[in-house]
Design an enzyme around this catalytic site. Sequence first.
Site, short mmCIF file in Angstrom:
data_model
loop_
_atom_site.label_atom_id
_atom_site.label_comp_id
_atom_site.label_asym_id
_atom_site.label_seq_id
_atom_site.Cartn_x
_atom_site.Cartn_y
_atom_site.Cartn_z
N PRO A 22 140.48 26.79 -17.98
CA PRO A 22 140.36 28.25 -17.81
C PRO A 22 141.41 28.77 -16.85
CG PRO A 22 138.19 27.25 -17.77
CD PRO A 22 139.17 26.11 -17.79
N CYS A 23 142.13 29.81 -17.29
CA CYS A 23 143.23 30.32 -16.47
C CYS A 23 142.77 31.39 -15.48
CB CYS A 23 144.33 30.89 -17.37
SG CYS A 23 143.81 32.29 -18.39
N GLN A 24 141.57 31.95 -15.66
CA GLN A 24 141.13 33.03 -14.80
C GLN A 24 141.17 32.70 -13.31
OE1 GLN A 24 139.57 32.01 -17.51
NE2 GLN A 24 139.26 33.75 -18.89
#
Length: 347
Positions: free
Chosen positions: A86-88
């Site tokens: 996940p890049c968040q």
Amino acid sequence: MCYNRRTWPTVVDLFSGCGTVTAGLKKRRFRVVAAVDIDRVACQTYRRNHKSTYLFQEDIRKIDPATIREKALGPRPLDMLVVCAPCQPFSNQNRYKNKGDSRKELILESVRFAKALQPRLIMFENVPGLAGKSFSGILEKLVAGLSALGYVCGSPTKINAADYGVPQRRHRCILLASRGQEPPTLPAATTPQGFRLTVAEALKGLRPLATGQADKNDLLHFSRNHNAIALQRLAHIPKNGGSRFSLPPHLELDCHKGKKGYPDVYGRMRWADVAPTLTTGCTDVTRGRFAHPEEDRAITLREAARLQTFPDQYAFAGNASEIATQIGNAVPMKLIETIAPVIRRIL
């Protein structure tokens, strides 16, 4: 070169989402034997498009990598492990990133999988923030864990997907790790500035729509039913690249009056340019420069999918909001297709 499917390099796709990495690799003759993701709707989409891949719909922290070998890989060696965590947590748009987003630790699960599956090559794809000072500790843990297993890690490489055939300005970070030798170098830009695929080229052939209209032949090509105030604002924003700064005072949002921040809100895309970075709010004009270049509406799900290089035949599960989230979170398929041949030659 032999292209018998049994000789295709084997891949395990961690944090697979709706399956664009798998799709891009399959087009370049990779065999994705297993994928892992926790999102229920994204997994439904993945299954619709990749029936031959063993999908584990589970929390990655609870999976024993030996189960992947037992059920999907067998005695075959694993050529590549792909990790699109996940890049968040690493994104500049994450307002909570400095308050401790626990998801940032998920990328470290890859070390456990590397130890058990021993892939020849590992590819990490994420936002450039992963290589920033704020997360140097995470990156150092990752590199140290892989080095202890005999992997040589390259330097994080920041790229723009627009330079690799994607009609979108999408900055990413790629990190490659190879067992016992220097990892391959990413290919040079295949579509430099003057040759980038534009919004006009990506959306070519799609039916014009007014607010609330739908193309009965394309379930994803329908316009949101904008309210009256939104339509008034869109009518005042110049075609082909205009912004909210053209709004008369009585139509400005109160939170924007006298401020220069958030310039892309209510902004239009430009026909002869690439699109801005698509997010999970890519069909909402209040969330970014997501207004159609010419028509008074936000872009449709189909237009967003095109700008993320999904083929029109890609089958999505979920409601409109869930599909927008899948599209915004996806790795552009064309980016993977462009990078894959270099990796394949090394393998």
